[in-house]
Design a protein around this motif. Structure first.
Motif, PDB file in Angstrom:
ATOM      1  N   THR A 198      -5.439  -0.273  -5.069  1.00  0.00           N
ATOM      2  CA  THR A 198      -6.711   0.636  -4.856  1.00  0.00           C
ATOM      3  C   THR A 198      -6.432   1.499  -3.679  1.00  0.00           C
ATOM      4  O   THR A 198      -6.983   2.628  -3.993  1.00  0.00           O
ATOM      5  N   VAL A 199      -6.055   1.206  -2.388  1.00  0.00           N
ATOM      6  CA  VAL A 199      -6.045   1.853  -1.257  1.00  0.00           C
ATOM      7  C   VAL A 199      -4.828   2.786  -1.561  1.00  0.00           C
ATOM      8  O   VAL A 199      -5.092   4.002  -1.225  1.00  0.00           O
ATOM      9  N   ILE A 227       0.734  -1.202  -0.027  1.00  0.00           N
ATOM     10  CA  ILE A 227      -0.201   0.089  -0.071  1.00  0.00           C
ATOM     11  C   ILE A 227       0.988   1.211  -0.174  1.00  0.00           C
ATOM     12  O   ILE A 227       0.778   2.271  -0.589  1.00  0.00           O
TER      13      ILE A 227
END
Length: 426
Positions: free
Chosen positions: A153-154, A24
């Motif tokens: 995504t994050v 992330i």
């Protein structure tokens, strides 16, 4: 989704969780660097050069990292390379906090991060078949799609918001903190040395791996089709210009577009429970990449309509963005993420089952070079085509080329079309 690999292998579960959390932060930095360079230069070509400059060092790192993984404890190799990547990320944070406007620190530090990540990924992929039973490898690859979906995504979504609100320094610093999760996943692994005959790192070790690849038409073709997809179907270097000049919305639009592909990957993985029942992996790879090309062409079509009809929305505020165009573009990119995930699951499984353990590091090294080097060639293609023609040309033309070239590859390689997962042959 089949969670059996996480239940049956606690070591794999720890590695998977640690990699996802660290990833992330890594994705945040990728987006932040692109935005940072574009803010300094206003040039899509300068953004594309981030990947282009790192290409040759990454090729060398992939090959050398594969040799290391086939000669030494793979856990130690992964830990050492992750440490280098962490230090390079600290360097990016320092550059941002000191307001350095020169481009060379970004290029040097991102190259160092890419090189270290290539070696870490090579070792980690060679480790997975030692932690998970063979019949669960497709499920393990699908779980990799889940983690990648979460990362991309994050990470970019947070990066877009952080850059727009608190600046680049805090964005890079957040990556430094999240990166520590990678160490937890690696340190808790047992020692994992290669099985069978080993070779000292060197030219002969590379030659041995390349000789094996020359005699492995199915594995070789899985590399070729991925190079095609990544060369002509990766429009990420366009996103800063799309957010500023075409769709509008600036950094937030860049975050949405980058995250869209990961949303597709994530959704695809969440419904991947029956994917282990597919036996003809070569055909599945071919169809998945063909669909990928169609969605890339769809994204290019959205940009072409806006540019050719004079409907662009220049501006960096999300309130000024063309929401309809942004939505359609995001759907197209989500489709690329889903299709690429299907292809990735079967390519990974083919490599992990058809290649012997003492060759797996070197073949994973070559595979990592393909996976990470292909997008860099794609960045060069996208940046050059956008500079010479227009921003919509690279994805539209590239998507059509992917469909045509994949159909040709399937036709020319009968063994790839008939590949049977119950009887894997390289």
């Amino acid at each position: 989704m089949d969670l059996s690999p996480l239940r049956q292998s606690p070591a794999f579960a720890r590695l998977w969780i640690g990699s996802a959390i660290a990833g992330i932060g890594g994705q945040m930095t990728i987006v932040a660097v692109g935005l940072h360079i574009y803010a300094i230069t206003g040039s899509t070509f300068a953004v594309a050069m981030v990947g282009t400059i790192a290409l040759i060092p990454m090729i060398i790192a992939g090959l050398y990292g594969g040799m290391l993984a086939d000669a030494f404890d793979r856990r130690t190799v992964a830990l050492a390379s992750a440490s280098v990547a962490w230090l390079a990320t600290i360097g990016l944070a320092a550059v941002a906090w000191t307001d350095v406007d020169s481009l060379w620190p970004f290029y040097v530090l991102t190259t160092l991060t890419s090189v270290a990540a290539t070696i870490t990924g090579t070792a980690r992929q060679a480790i997975t078949p030692r932690l998970v039973p063979r019949e669960l490898l497709p499920a393990a690859s699908a779980l990799g799609g889940v983690s990648m979906g979460v990362m991309v995504t994050v990470g970019p979504a947070i990066a877009g918001v952080l850059v727009a609100s608190v600046g680049f320094g805090w964005t890079y610093t957040a990556d430094v903190i999240l990166f520590t999760a990678a160490f937890l996943g690696i340190v808790t692994l047992p020692p994992i040395r290669p099985e069978g005959e080993t070779h000292r790192p060197g030219l002969e070790s590379v030659r041995t791996g390349l000789r094996f690849l020359r005699g492995a038409p199915n594995v070789r073709m899985s590399f070729i089709v991925d190079i095609i997809a990544m060369t002509f179907g990766r429009p990420h270097a366009l996103f800063p210009a799309v957010g500023a000049l075409v769709i509008g919305g600036g950094a937030v639009t860049v975050g949405v577009l980058t995250a869209a592909g990961a949303v597709g990957t994530l959704l695809c993985s969440l419904f991947s429970g029956r994917i282990g029942l597919v036996r003809r992996h070569g055909v599945a790879i071919g169809w998945a990449i063909g669909v990928y090309g169609a969605f890339v062409a769809g994204f290019g079509t959205v940009l072409a309509v806006l540019v050719l009809t004079g409907s662009t929305r220049p501006g960096t505020s999300i309130k000024e963005a063309d929401v309809v165009a942004l939505t359609i573009a995001a759907i197209m990119l989500a489709g690329t993420g889903a299709a690429d995930n299907v292809s990735s699951i079967f390519r990974n499984t083919m490599l992990q089952t058809a290649v012997p353990d003492n060759m797996r590091g070197r073949l994973q090294g070559i595979f990592t070079v393909v996976v990470t080097g292909g997008p860099r060639i794609g960045d060069l293609y996208v940046g050059t085509a956008a500079l010479l023609v227009s921003v919509w040309v690279p994805p539209l033309l590239g998507g059509l080329l992917i469909i045509a070239l994949i159909a040709l590859c399937l036709r020319l390689t009968p063994s790839f079309r008939t590949y049977d997962a119950d009887h894997p042959t390289a």
